[in-house]
Design a protein around this motif. Structure first.
Motif: not given
Length: 104
Positions: A57-61, A66-67
């Protein structure tokens, strides 16, 4: 740290890791981080399905943030919408929403 000793006695490694993850969060609010680290090893936490889910979840967020930040830079540089879509993976609707948010 009687609780840690009880958790360490659990035979199911997945359950043990989940319990350690949960207890480390709770203990971190009450005890110094160094004390929690003394009783709960990082390797134990990393075996937890909960821990893996939180990291994902942290990586996805972080990737989404960043995008979005990259899209904002491109918008401010007046790059074409199609280029922003291709470079960020955002949808046209998401880009339009950002453009609206950026207007003063």
């Amino acid at each position: 740290m009687e609780t840690i000793q009880i958790i360490q006695s659990v035979e199911d490694s997945g359950l043990k890791a989940d319990l350690l993850s949960a207890i480390s969060i709770l203990a971190g609010e009450k005890y110094p981080k160094e004390l929690v680290k003394k009783y709960i090893r990082r390797e134990q936490l990393m075996q937890s399905a909960l821990f893996e889910e939180w990291v994902a979840e942290f990586v996805d967020e972080a990737e989404e943030k960043a995008r979005r930040e990259f899209a904002i830079k491109m918008i401010k540089r007046n790059r074409p919408t199609q280029e922003i879509i291709e470079d960020t993976g955002l949808t046209q609707e998401e880009i339009q929403k950002i453009k609206v948010e950026l207007k003063p």
